[in-house]
Write a protein that holds these residues in place. Structure first.
Motif, PDB file in Angstrom:
ATOM      1  N   SER A   2      -1.406 -26.252  11.661  1.00  8.71           N
ATOM      2  CA  SER A   2      -1.638 -24.823  11.726  1.00  8.71           C
ATOM      3  C   SER A   2      -2.223 -24.295  10.415  1.00  8.71           C
ATOM      4  CB  SER A   2      -0.323 -24.104  12.031  1.00  8.71           C
ATOM      5  OG  SER A   2      -0.448 -22.728  11.816  1.00  8.71           O
ATOM      6  N   ARG A   3      -3.371 -23.678  10.513  1.00 14.09           N
ATOM      7  CA  ARG A   3      -3.976 -23.067   9.325  1.00 14.09           C
ATOM      8  C   ARG A   3      -3.140 -21.884   8.841  1.00 14.09           C
ATOM      9  NH1 ARG A   3     -10.132 -23.665   8.635  1.00 14.09           N
ATOM     10  NH2 ARG A   3     -10.196 -25.896   8.254  1.00 14.09           N
ATOM     11  N   ARG A   4      -2.517 -21.171   9.764  1.00 12.60           N
ATOM     12  CA  ARG A   4      -1.704 -20.021   9.365  1.00 12.60           C
ATOM     13  C   ARG A   4      -0.527 -20.475   8.498  1.00 12.60           C
ATOM     14  NH1 ARG A   4      -0.418 -15.139  13.202  1.00 12.60           N
ATOM     15  NH2 ARG A   4      -2.407 -14.595  12.298  1.00 12.60           N
ATOM     16  N   ILE A   5       0.153 -21.512   8.934  1.00 13.51           N
ATOM     17  CA  ILE A   5       1.272 -22.062   8.147  1.00 13.51           C
ATOM     18  C   ILE A   5       0.752 -22.600   6.823  1.00 13.51           C
ATOM     19  CG2 ILE A   5       2.950 -23.955   8.060  1.00 13.51           C
ATOM     20  CD1 ILE A   5       3.290 -23.511  11.134  1.00 13.51           C
ATOM     21  N   THR A   6      -0.392 -23.246   6.860  1.00 13.59           N
ATOM     22  CA  THR A   6      -0.981 -23.806   5.652  1.00 13.59           C
ATOM     23  C   THR A   6      -1.347 -22.701   4.667  1.00 13.59           C
ATOM     24  OG1 THR A   6      -1.821 -25.681   6.919  1.00 13.59           O
ATOM     25  CG2 THR A   6      -2.835 -25.279   4.782  1.00 13.59           C
ATOM     26  N   ARG A   7      -1.958 -21.625   5.164  1.00 16.66           N
ATOM     27  CA  ARG A   7      -2.306 -20.493   4.288  1.00 16.66           C
ATOM     28  C   ARG A   7      -1.058 -19.887   3.658  1.00 16.66           C
ATOM     29  NH1 ARG A   7      -5.935 -19.293   8.291  1.00 16.66           N
ATOM     30  NH2 ARG A   7      -8.075 -19.409   7.566  1.00 16.66           N
ATOM     31  N   GLU A   8      -0.041 -19.716   4.461  1.00 18.67           N
ATOM     32  CA  GLU A   8       1.186 -19.116   3.957  1.00 18.67           C
ATOM     33  C   GLU A   8       1.780 -19.968   2.839  1.00 18.67           C
ATOM     34  OE1 GLU A   8       5.483 -17.459   5.619  1.00 18.67           O
ATOM     35  OE2 GLU A   8       3.889 -17.984   7.041  1.00 18.67           O
ATOM     36  N   ASN A   9       1.799 -21.276   3.027  1.00 19.67           N
ATOM     37  CA  ASN A   9       2.336 -22.160   1.996  1.00 19.67           C
ATOM     38  C   ASN A   9       1.424 -22.222   0.776  1.00 19.67           C
ATOM     39  OD1 ASN A   9       4.980 -23.538   2.777  1.00 19.67           O
ATOM     40  ND2 ASN A   9       3.800 -23.521   4.666  1.00 19.67           N
ATOM     41  N   ALA A  10       0.129 -22.173   0.986  1.00 21.56           N
ATOM     42  CA  ALA A  10      -0.808 -22.141  -0.141  1.00 21.56           C
ATOM     43  C   ALA A  10      -0.591 -20.869  -0.956  1.00 21.56           C
ATOM     44  CB  ALA A  10      -2.247 -22.229   0.355  1.00 21.56           C
ATOM     45  N   MET A  11      -0.408 -19.750  -0.286  1.00 19.82           N
ATOM     46  CA  MET A  11      -0.148 -18.491  -0.986  1.00 19.82           C
ATOM     47  C   MET A  11       1.143 -18.592  -1.801  1.00 19.82           C
ATOM     48  SD  MET A  11       1.866 -15.501  -1.009  1.00 19.82           S
ATOM     49  CE  MET A  11       2.647 -15.573   0.577  1.00 19.82           C
ATOM     50  N   LYS A  12       2.178 -19.187  -1.229  1.00 21.75           N
ATOM     51  CA  LYS A  12       3.443 -19.343  -1.953  1.00 21.75           C
ATOM     52  C   LYS A  12       3.258 -20.174  -3.217  1.00 21.75           C
ATOM     53  CE  LYS A  12       6.485 -18.996   2.064  1.00 21.75           C
ATOM     54  NZ  LYS A  12       7.423 -19.747   2.956  1.00 21.75           N
ATOM     55  N   LEU A  13       2.500 -21.258  -3.105  1.00 25.32           N
ATOM     56  CA  LEU A  13       2.270 -22.100  -4.276  1.00 25.32           C
ATOM     57  C   LEU A  13       1.383 -21.380  -5.294  1.00 25.32           C
ATOM     58  CD1 LEU A  13       2.652 -24.670  -5.873  1.00 25.32           C
ATOM     59  CD2 LEU A  13       0.815 -25.710  -4.531  1.00 25.32           C
ATOM     60  N   LEU A  14       0.362 -20.669  -4.852  1.00 22.93           N
ATOM     61  CA  LEU A  14      -0.482 -19.912  -5.781  1.00 22.93           C
ATOM     62  C   LEU A  14       0.338 -18.849  -6.515  1.00 22.93           C
ATOM     63  CD1 LEU A  14      -3.685 -19.532  -3.597  1.00 22.93           C
ATOM     64  CD2 LEU A  14      -3.464 -20.880  -5.717  1.00 22.93           C
ATOM     65  N   TYR A  15       1.270 -18.233  -5.811  1.00 18.17           N
ATOM     66  CA  TYR A  15       2.176 -17.262  -6.431  1.00 18.17           C
ATOM     67  C   TYR A  15       3.025 -17.966  -7.495  1.00 18.17           C
ATOM     68  CZ  TYR A  15       6.155 -14.092  -6.901  1.00 18.17           C
ATOM     69  OH  TYR A  15       7.138 -13.283  -7.401  1.00 18.17           O
ATOM     70  N   GLN A  16       3.578 -19.109  -7.144  1.00 19.73           N
ATOM     71  CA  GLN A  16       4.417 -19.875  -8.069  1.00 19.73           C
ATOM     72  C   GLN A  16       3.627 -20.284  -9.311  1.00 19.73           C
ATOM     73  OE1 GLN A  16       6.733 -23.232  -6.456  1.00 19.73           O
ATOM     74  NE2 GLN A  16       5.837 -24.461  -8.090  1.00 19.73           N
ATOM     75  N   ILE A  17       2.388 -20.708  -9.112  1.00 15.29           N
ATOM     76  CA  ILE A  17       1.545 -21.143 -10.232  1.00 15.29           C
ATOM     77  C   ILE A  17       1.312 -19.983 -11.207  1.00 15.29           C
ATOM     78  CG2 ILE A  17      -0.823 -21.848 -10.812  1.00 15.29           C
ATOM     79  CD1 ILE A  17      -0.693 -23.677  -8.268  1.00 15.29           C
ATOM     80  N   GLN A  18       1.240 -18.753 -10.701  1.00 13.73           N
ATOM     81  CA  GLN A  18       1.080 -17.583 -11.573  1.00 13.73           C
ATOM     82  C   GLN A  18       2.282 -17.399 -12.481  1.00 13.73           C
ATOM     83  OE1 GLN A  18      -0.660 -13.812  -9.763  1.00 13.73           O
ATOM     84  NE2 GLN A  18       0.074 -14.895  -7.962  1.00 13.73           N
ATOM     85  N   LEU A  19       3.451 -17.766 -11.962  1.00 15.64           N
ATOM     86  CA  LEU A  19       4.697 -17.515 -12.689  1.00 15.64           C
ATOM     87  C   LEU A  19       5.103 -18.639 -13.627  1.00 15.64           C
ATOM     88  CD1 LEU A  19       6.824 -16.035  -9.760  1.00 15.64           C
ATOM     89  CD2 LEU A  19       5.458 -14.795 -11.453  1.00 15.64           C
ATOM     90  N   ARG A  20       4.681 -19.861 -13.313  1.00 14.18           N
ATOM     91  CA  ARG A  20       5.100 -21.018 -14.093  1.00 14.18           C
ATOM     92  C   ARG A  20       3.907 -21.641 -14.805  1.00 14.18           C
ATOM     93  NH1 ARG A  20       8.384 -24.716 -10.120  1.00 14.18           N
ATOM     94  NH2 ARG A  20       8.361 -26.030 -11.965  1.00 14.18           N
ATOM     95  N   ASP A  21       4.084 -21.898 -16.058  1.00 13.28           N
ATOM     96  CA  ASP A  21       3.006 -22.460 -16.862  1.00 13.28           C
ATOM     97  C   ASP A  21       3.114 -23.981 -16.932  1.00 13.28           C
ATOM     98  OD1 ASP A  21       0.718 -22.302 -18.417  1.00 13.28           O
ATOM     99  OD2 ASP A  21       1.846 -22.153 -20.281  1.00 13.28           O
ATOM    100  N   ASP A  22       3.537 -24.599 -15.842  1.00 17.78           N
ATOM    101  CA  ASP A  22       3.686 -26.053 -15.789  1.00 17.78           C
ATOM    102  C   ASP A  22       2.379 -26.684 -15.343  1.00 17.78           C
ATOM    103  OD1 ASP A  22       6.335 -25.539 -16.354  1.00 17.78           O
ATOM    104  OD2 ASP A  22       7.012 -25.779 -14.288  1.00 17.78           O
ATOM    105  N   ASP A  23       2.320 -27.992 -15.425  1.00 20.64           N
ATOM    106  CA  ASP A  23       1.180 -28.758 -14.947  1.00 20.64           C
ATOM    107  C   ASP A  23       0.961 -28.466 -13.459  1.00 20.64           C
ATOM    108  OD1 ASP A  23      -0.789 -31.049 -15.199  1.00 20.64           O
ATOM    109  OD2 ASP A  23       0.543 -31.812 -13.627  1.00 20.64           O
TER     110      ASP A  23
END
Length: 139
Positions: A2-23
């Motif tokens: 599902s692209r919808r599920i994939t987009r939702e999870n991609a958004m969650k990870l992109l949000y996380q990447i904004q908050l964490r300065d990890d690799d």
């Protein structure tokens, strides 16, 4: 897948990447490991979107900034920014996805994760960006 599920999870990870300065690669690996219930994830699309947003972040952010009159990126809710980055990547770089699908999916994510104003703000900004990209293509 599902692209919808994939987009939702991609958004969650992109949000996380904004908050964490990890690799970033480590964050991707950990996200996929920690979310084992991702059997419906389109892994290829997921990785393309994540890497695409990261690789083109400056250009994507510039488009968002130019079309979100009166708002600086630093003042925008981080969830809204993650949603718009994902959608702008699709609008500019994924010609296999219709413009209205990218915008509608972003608005749905905004309804689920954003504030009461998020859906209208995101819809307006993405609509302006899409119109600008279309005008650029026609020249």
């Amino acid at each position: 897948m599902s692209r919808r599920i994939t987009r939702e999870n991609a958004m969650k990870l992109l949000y996380q990447i904004q908050l964490r300065d990890d690799d970033i690669e480590e964050q991707i690996r950990m996200f996929l490991e920690e979310n084992e219930d991702l059997e419906n994830l389109d892994r290829e699309f997921f990785l393309d979107v994540i890497h695409g947003v990261i690789d083109h972040k400056e250009e994507i952010d510039n488009l968002i900034q130019v079309h979100s009159i009166g708002w600086r990126l630093e003042r925008m809710p981080k969830v809204d920014l993650a949603i718009m980055r994902l959608a702008v990547y699709e609008l500019k770089y994924r010609k296999d996805i219709p413009v209205n699908v990218s915008i509608n999916e972003a608005v749905e994510l905004a309804k689920k994760y954003g504030t009461d104003q998020s859906k209208n703000f995101i819809n307006g900004v993405l609509g302006k960006i899409a119109a600008g990209l279309k005008a650029d293509e026609e020249q």
